[in-house]
Design a protein around this motif. Structure first.
Motif, PDB file in Angstrom:
ATOM      1  N   ARG A 291       0.854  -1.198   0.000  1.00  0.00           N
ATOM      2  CA  ARG A 291       0.000   0.000   0.000  1.00  0.00           C
ATOM      3  C   ARG A 291       0.891   1.248   0.000  1.00  0.00           C
ATOM      4  N   GLY A 292       1.467   1.535  -1.144  1.00  0.00           N
ATOM      5  CA  GLY A 292       2.500   2.555  -1.263  1.00  0.00           C
ATOM      6  C   GLY A 292       2.089   3.948  -0.830  1.00  0.00           C
ATOM      7  N   GLU A 293       0.941   4.425  -1.317  1.00  0.00           N
ATOM      8  CA  GLU A 293       0.535   5.805  -1.027  1.00  0.00           C
ATOM      9  C   GLU A 293       0.220   5.986   0.462  1.00  0.00           C
ATOM     10  N   LEU A 294      -0.469   5.016   1.044  1.00  0.00           N
ATOM     11  CA  LEU A 294      -0.757   5.102   2.478  1.00  0.00           C
ATOM     12  C   LEU A 294       0.534   4.988   3.295  1.00  0.00           C
ATOM     13  N   ALA A 295       1.435   4.131   2.820  1.00  0.00           N
ATOM     14  CA  ALA A 295       2.718   3.972   3.508  1.00  0.00           C
ATOM     15  C   ALA A 295       3.512   5.270   3.463  1.00  0.00           C
TER      16      ALA A 295
ATOM     17  N   TYR B 298       4.761   7.294   6.569  1.00  0.00           N
ATOM     18  CA  TYR B 298       6.216   7.449   6.644  1.00  0.00           C
ATOM     19  C   TYR B 298       6.596   8.878   7.048  1.00  0.00           C
ATOM     20  N   PHE B 299       5.959   9.847   6.424  1.00  0.00           N
ATOM     21  CA  PHE B 299       6.280  11.243   6.742  1.00  0.00           C
ATOM     22  C   PHE B 299       5.851  11.607   8.166  1.00  0.00           C
ATOM     23  N   ILE B 300       4.749  11.016   8.613  1.00  0.00           N
ATOM     24  CA  ILE B 300       4.327  11.241  10.003  1.00  0.00           C
ATOM     25  C   ILE B 300       5.362  10.657  10.959  1.00  0.00           C
ATOM     26  N   LEU B 301       5.821   9.445  10.654  1.00  0.00           N
ATOM     27  CA  LEU B 301       6.836   8.810  11.492  1.00  0.00           C
ATOM     28  C   LEU B 301       8.128   9.617  11.494  1.00  0.00           C
TER      29      LEU B 301
ATOM     30  N   PHE C  95       9.027  10.881  15.021  1.00  0.00           N
ATOM     31  CA  PHE C  95      10.047  10.031  15.619  1.00  0.00           C
ATOM     32  C   PHE C  95      11.233   9.890  14.655  1.00  0.00           C
ATOM     33  N   PRO C  96      11.993  10.965  14.475  1.00  0.00           N
ATOM     34  CA  PRO C  96      13.090  10.949  13.494  1.00  0.00           C
ATOM     35  C   PRO C  96      14.180   9.924  13.802  1.00  0.00           C
ATOM     36  N   ASP C  97      14.262   9.469  15.044  1.00  0.00           N
ATOM     37  CA  ASP C  97      15.283   8.491  15.407  1.00  0.00           C
ATOM     38  C   ASP C  97      14.827   7.053  15.196  1.00  0.00           C
ATOM     39  N   SER C  98      13.609   6.881  14.726  1.00  0.00           N
ATOM     40  CA  SER C  98      13.117   5.531  14.481  1.00  0.00           C
ATOM     41  C   SER C  98      13.962   4.831  13.418  1.00  0.00           C
ATOM     42  N   LYS C  99      14.299   3.585  13.659  1.00  0.00           N
ATOM     43  CA  LYS C  99      15.103   2.815  12.705  1.00  0.00           C
ATOM     44  C   LYS C  99      14.353   2.587  11.403  1.00  0.00           C
ATOM     45  N   LEU C 100      13.023   2.629  11.454  1.00  0.00           N
ATOM     46  CA  LEU C 100      12.239   2.391  10.244  1.00  0.00           C
ATOM     47  C   LEU C 100      12.321   3.544   9.255  1.00  0.00           C
ATOM     48  N   VAL C 101      12.691   4.734   9.723  1.00  0.00           N
ATOM     49  CA  VAL C 101      12.794   5.883   8.823  1.00  0.00           C
ATOM     50  C   VAL C 101      13.780   5.582   7.702  1.00  0.00           C
ATOM     51  N   SER C 102      14.899   5.006   8.054  1.00  0.00           N
ATOM     52  CA  SER C 102      15.900   4.689   7.029  1.00  0.00           C
ATOM     53  C   SER C 102      15.654   3.326   6.391  1.00  0.00           C
ATOM     54  N   SER C 103      15.223   2.347   7.170  1.00  0.00           N
ATOM     55  CA  SER C 103      15.086   0.991   6.633  1.00  0.00           C
ATOM     56  C   SER C 103      13.926   0.846   5.650  1.00  0.00           C
ATOM     57  N   LEU C 104      12.873   1.659   5.815  1.00  0.00           N
ATOM     58  CA  LEU C 104      11.733   1.559   4.910  1.00  0.00           C
ATOM     59  C   LEU C 104      11.733   2.627   3.814  1.00  0.00           C
TER      60      LEU C 104
ATOM     61  N   ARG D   9      12.248   1.147   0.277  1.00  0.00           N
ATOM     62  CA  ARG D   9      11.119   0.322  -0.161  1.00  0.00           C
ATOM     63  C   ARG D   9       9.926   1.185  -0.563  1.00  0.00           C
ATOM     64  N   ILE D  10       9.707   2.261   0.185  1.00  0.00           N
ATOM     65  CA  ILE D  10       8.594   3.156  -0.154  1.00  0.00           C
ATOM     66  C   ILE D  10       8.897   3.902  -1.452  1.00  0.00           C
ATOM     67  N   ALA D  11      10.154   4.290  -1.637  1.00  0.00           N
ATOM     68  CA  ALA D  11      10.547   4.982  -2.870  1.00  0.00           C
ATOM     69  C   ALA D  11      10.357   4.089  -4.090  1.00  0.00           C
ATOM     70  N   GLU D  12      10.485   2.795  -3.916  1.00  0.00           N
ATOM     71  CA  GLU D  12      10.285   1.861  -5.026  1.00  0.00           C
ATOM     72  C   GLU D  12       8.812   1.738  -5.409  1.00  0.00           C
ATOM     73  N   MET D  13       7.949   2.005  -4.445  1.00  0.00           N
ATOM     74  CA  MET D  13       6.501   1.903  -4.700  1.00  0.00           C
ATOM     75  C   MET D  13       5.901   3.218  -5.167  1.00  0.00           C
ATOM     76  N   VAL D  14       6.466   4.338  -4.694  1.00  0.00           N
ATOM     77  CA  VAL D  14       5.899   5.661  -4.993  1.00  0.00           C
ATOM     78  C   VAL D  14       6.993   6.558  -5.547  1.00  0.00           C
ATOM     79  N   ASP D  15       6.781   7.099  -6.729  1.00  0.00           N
ATOM     80  CA  ASP D  15       7.771   7.991  -7.340  1.00  0.00           C
ATOM     81  C   ASP D  15       7.915   9.265  -6.510  1.00  0.00           C
ATOM     82  N   ASN D  16       9.166   9.682  -6.328  1.00  0.00           N
ATOM     83  CA  ASN D  16       9.474  10.912  -5.596  1.00  0.00           C
ATOM     84  C   ASN D  16       8.874  10.903  -4.184  1.00  0.00           C
ATOM     85  N   ALA D  17       8.888   9.746  -3.563  1.00  0.00           N
ATOM     86  CA  ALA D  17       8.286   9.624  -2.238  1.00  0.00           C
ATOM     87  C   ALA D  17       8.982  10.501  -1.220  1.00  0.00           C
ATOM     88  N   ASP D  18      10.302  10.509  -1.264  1.00  0.00           N
ATOM     89  CA  ASP D  18      11.076  11.262  -0.280  1.00  0.00           C
ATOM     90  C   ASP D  18      12.448  11.526  -0.880  1.00  0.00           C
ATOM     91  N   PRO D  19      12.893  12.769  -0.954  1.00  0.00           N
ATOM     92  CA  PRO D  19      14.216  13.065  -1.521  1.00  0.00           C
ATOM     93  C   PRO D  19      15.326  12.255  -0.873  1.00  0.00           C
TER      94      PRO D  19
END
Length: 214
Positions: free
Chosen positions: A160-164, A168-171, A175-184, A187-197
Protein backbone atom coordinates in the motif's frame (compact mmCIF):
# COMPACT_ATOMS: atom_id res chain seq x y z
CA UNK A 1 22.62 -29.99 33.78
CA UNK A 2 22.20 -29.00 30.13
CA UNK A 3 19.05 -27.21 29.10
CA UNK A 4 17.90 -29.84 26.65
CA UNK A 5 17.26 -32.38 29.43
CA UNK A 6 15.07 -30.06 31.48
CA UNK A 7 11.79 -30.61 29.68
CA UNK A 8 11.78 -34.45 29.91
CA UNK A 9 12.66 -34.25 33.61
CA UNK A 10 9.91 -31.71 34.22
CA UNK A 11 7.41 -33.93 32.40
CA UNK A 12 8.50 -36.84 34.60
CA UNK A 13 7.81 -34.74 37.69
CA UNK A 14 4.28 -34.11 36.49
CA UNK A 15 3.75 -37.81 35.83
CA UNK A 16 4.98 -38.56 39.34
CA UNK A 17 2.57 -35.97 40.72
CA UNK A 18 -0.35 -37.62 38.93
CA UNK A 19 0.68 -40.99 40.34
CA UNK A 20 0.91 -39.62 43.88
CA UNK A 21 -2.52 -38.01 43.62
CA UNK A 22 -4.00 -41.30 42.41
CA UNK A 23 -2.42 -43.18 45.30
CA UNK A 24 -3.74 -40.63 47.78
CA UNK A 25 -7.22 -40.92 46.34
CA UNK A 26 -7.18 -44.71 46.51
CA UNK A 27 -6.02 -44.65 50.14
CA UNK A 28 -9.52 -43.87 51.30
CA UNK A 29 -9.05 -41.12 53.88
CA UNK A 30 -7.76 -37.71 52.80
CA UNK A 31 -6.90 -34.73 54.94
CA UNK A 32 -9.61 -32.06 54.43
CA UNK A 33 -8.59 -29.81 51.54
CA UNK A 34 -5.91 -32.23 50.31
CA UNK A 35 -7.47 -32.69 46.89
CA UNK A 36 -7.36 -28.94 46.33
CA UNK A 37 -3.72 -28.85 47.40
CA UNK A 38 -2.85 -31.73 45.07
CA UNK A 39 -4.58 -30.04 42.12
CA UNK A 40 -2.83 -26.76 42.89
CA UNK A 41 0.57 -28.48 43.00
CA UNK A 42 -0.14 -30.30 39.74
CA UNK A 43 -1.21 -27.07 38.06
CA UNK A 44 2.02 -25.43 39.20
CA UNK A 45 4.00 -28.32 37.74
CA UNK A 46 2.08 -28.07 34.48
CA UNK A 47 2.81 -24.35 34.37
CA UNK A 48 6.52 -25.00 34.95
CA UNK A 49 6.56 -27.58 32.14
CA UNK A 50 4.83 -25.08 29.85
CA UNK A 51 7.47 -22.47 30.69
CA UNK A 52 10.20 -24.99 29.90
CA UNK A 53 8.67 -25.80 26.52
CA UNK A 54 8.30 -22.08 25.82
CA UNK A 55 11.99 -21.64 26.62
CA UNK A 56 13.01 -24.21 24.01
CA UNK A 57 10.52 -22.71 21.50
CA UNK A 58 8.20 -25.70 21.41
CA UNK A 59 5.21 -23.40 21.43
CA UNK A 60 2.56 -26.01 20.61
CA UNK A 61 3.53 -28.15 23.60
CA UNK A 62 3.77 -25.04 25.78
CA UNK A 63 0.16 -24.15 24.88
CA UNK A 64 -0.99 -27.65 25.84
CA UNK A 65 0.56 -27.43 29.31
CA UNK A 66 -0.61 -23.86 29.92
CA UNK A 67 -4.13 -25.16 29.28
CA UNK A 68 -3.61 -27.86 31.92
CA UNK A 69 -2.28 -25.26 34.36
CA UNK A 70 -5.54 -23.33 34.03
CA UNK A 71 -7.14 -25.94 36.30
CA UNK A 72 -5.88 -23.90 39.25
CA UNK A 73 -8.01 -20.77 39.63
CA UNK A 74 -5.00 -18.85 40.97
CA UNK A 75 -3.05 -19.58 37.77
CA UNK A 76 -6.02 -19.40 35.40
CA UNK A 77 -5.62 -16.00 33.75
CA UNK A 78 -1.83 -16.02 33.82
CA UNK A 79 -1.79 -19.42 32.10
CA UNK A 80 -4.61 -18.33 29.77
CA UNK A 81 -2.65 -15.31 28.54
CA UNK A 82 0.52 -17.39 28.17
CA UNK A 83 -1.43 -20.00 26.21
CA UNK A 84 -2.62 -17.32 23.78
CA UNK A 85 0.91 -15.99 23.44
CA UNK A 86 2.23 -19.50 22.79
CA UNK A 87 -0.35 -19.98 20.03
CA UNK A 88 0.70 -16.65 18.50
CA UNK A 89 4.39 -17.59 18.63
CA UNK A 90 3.49 -20.89 16.95
CA UNK A 91 1.70 -18.82 14.26
CA UNK A 92 -1.51 -20.60 15.15
CA UNK A 93 -3.47 -17.42 14.59
CA UNK A 94 -6.93 -19.00 14.67
CA UNK A 95 -6.41 -20.31 18.19
CA UNK A 96 -4.61 -17.19 19.39
CA UNK A 97 -7.20 -14.66 18.21
CA UNK A 98 -10.21 -15.65 20.39
CA UNK A 99 -8.01 -15.74 23.50
CA UNK A 100 -6.73 -12.21 22.90
CA UNK A 101 -10.26 -11.03 22.08
CA UNK A 102 -11.60 -12.53 25.31
CA UNK A 103 -8.81 -10.97 27.35
CA UNK A 104 -9.42 -7.57 25.73
CA UNK A 105 -13.14 -7.83 26.51
CA UNK A 106 -12.16 -8.22 30.16
CA UNK A 107 -9.64 -5.37 29.98
CA UNK A 108 -10.91 -3.03 27.21
CA UNK A 109 -8.35 -0.28 27.88
CA UNK A 110 -5.37 -2.59 27.37
CA UNK A 111 -3.63 -1.15 24.32
CA UNK A 112 -1.09 -3.96 24.17
CA UNK A 113 -3.84 -6.57 23.77
CA UNK A 114 -5.60 -4.43 21.14
CA UNK A 115 -2.37 -4.02 19.19
CA UNK A 116 -1.75 -7.78 19.38
CA UNK A 117 -5.21 -8.44 17.93
CA UNK A 118 -4.52 -6.07 15.02
CA UNK A 119 -1.22 -7.86 14.36
CA UNK A 120 -2.84 -11.31 14.57
CA UNK A 121 -5.56 -10.24 12.11
CA UNK A 122 -2.88 -9.04 9.71
CA UNK A 123 -0.98 -12.32 9.99
CA UNK A 124 -4.09 -14.42 9.39
CA UNK A 125 -4.81 -12.44 6.22
CA UNK A 126 -7.58 -10.15 7.42
CA UNK A 127 -5.57 -7.05 6.54
CA UNK A 128 -8.51 -4.67 6.11
CA UNK A 129 -9.65 -5.40 9.64
CA UNK A 130 -6.07 -5.00 10.85
CA UNK A 131 -5.75 -1.61 9.11
CA UNK A 132 -9.00 -0.44 10.68
CA UNK A 133 -7.85 -1.52 14.13
CA UNK A 134 -4.44 0.11 13.77
CA UNK A 135 -5.99 3.39 12.60
CA UNK A 136 -8.35 3.42 15.58
CA UNK A 137 -5.49 2.69 17.97
CA UNK A 138 -3.25 5.38 16.47
CA UNK A 139 -6.07 7.92 16.64
CA UNK A 140 -6.47 7.08 20.31
CA UNK A 141 -2.70 6.94 20.97
CA UNK A 142 -1.09 9.37 18.48
CA UNK A 143 2.26 9.39 20.29
CA UNK A 144 2.71 5.63 20.44
CA UNK A 145 5.78 5.00 18.28
CA UNK A 146 5.46 1.21 18.22
CA UNK A 147 1.88 1.38 16.95
CA UNK A 148 2.82 3.70 14.09
CA UNK A 149 5.83 1.56 13.19
CA UNK A 150 3.74 -1.62 13.12
CA UNK A 151 1.08 0.02 10.99
CA UNK A 152 3.64 1.44 8.57
CA UNK A 153 5.43 -1.91 8.27
CA UNK A 154 2.14 -3.63 7.47
CA UNK A 155 1.33 -1.04 4.80
CA UNK A 156 4.71 -1.56 3.16
CA UNK A 157 4.53 -5.36 3.37
CA UNK A 158 1.11 -5.35 1.69
CA UNK A 159 2.18 -2.95 -1.06
CA UNK A 160 0.00 0.00 0.00
CA UNK A 161 2.50 2.56 -1.26
CA UNK A 162 0.53 5.80 -1.03
CA UNK A 163 -0.76 5.10 2.48
CA UNK A 164 2.72 3.97 3.51
CA UNK A 165 4.19 7.22 2.17
CA UNK A 166 1.71 9.25 4.22
CA UNK A 167 2.50 7.35 7.42
CA UNK A 168 6.22 7.45 6.64
CA UNK A 169 6.28 11.24 6.74
CA UNK A 170 4.33 11.24 10.00
CA UNK A 171 6.84 8.81 11.49
CA UNK A 172 9.78 10.83 10.18
CA UNK A 173 8.41 14.03 11.68
CA UNK A 174 7.35 12.62 15.06
CA UNK A 175 10.05 10.03 15.62
CA UNK A 176 13.09 10.95 13.49
CA UNK A 177 15.28 8.49 15.41
CA UNK A 178 13.12 5.53 14.48
CA UNK A 179 15.10 2.81 12.71
CA UNK A 180 12.24 2.39 10.24
CA UNK A 181 12.79 5.88 8.82
CA UNK A 182 15.90 4.69 7.03
CA UNK A 183 15.09 0.99 6.63
CA UNK A 184 11.73 1.56 4.91
CA UNK A 185 12.65 4.69 2.94
CA UNK A 186 14.02 2.76 -0.03
CA UNK A 187 11.12 0.32 -0.16
CA UNK A 188 8.59 3.16 -0.15
CA UNK A 189 10.55 4.98 -2.87
CA UNK A 190 10.29 1.86 -5.03
CA UNK A 191 6.50 1.90 -4.70
CA UNK A 192 5.90 5.66 -4.99
CA UNK A 193 7.77 7.99 -7.34
CA UNK A 194 9.47 10.91 -5.60
CA UNK A 195 8.29 9.62 -2.24
CA UNK A 196 11.08 11.26 -0.28
CA UNK A 197 14.22 13.07 -1.52
CA UNK A 198 16.30 11.32 1.12
CA UNK A 199 14.90 7.96 0.10
CA UNK A 200 15.57 8.74 -3.55
CA UNK A 201 19.20 9.52 -2.74
CA UNK A 202 19.57 6.22 -0.92
CA UNK A 203 17.98 4.37 -3.81
CA UNK A 204 20.22 6.09 -6.37
CA UNK A 205 23.33 5.40 -4.33
CA UNK A 206 22.47 1.70 -4.04
CA UNK A 207 21.70 1.46 -7.75
CA UNK A 208 24.92 3.19 -8.79
CA UNK A 209 27.15 1.28 -6.37
CA UNK A 210 27.75 -1.81 -8.59
CA UNK A 211 28.46 0.40 -11.61
CA UNK A 212 31.00 2.38 -9.63
CA UNK A 213 32.84 -0.83 -8.70
CA UNK A 214 33.10 -1.79 -12.35
Amino acid sequence: MSRRFFVPIAVSLVAAGVLLSSCAASGGLLVPGQNKIILKNLATEYYNVAEAYLGVKNYTKAAEYYKLAMRDENLYYQAYYKMGRAYALAKDWNNALPIYQDLLARDPDNGELASSIAYINAMRGDVDEAFSQYRALIEKNPNDQALLENYLSLLVDTGRGELAEEQYFILKEKFPDSKLVSSLATRIAEMVDNADPDAAKIKTAETDAPAAKK
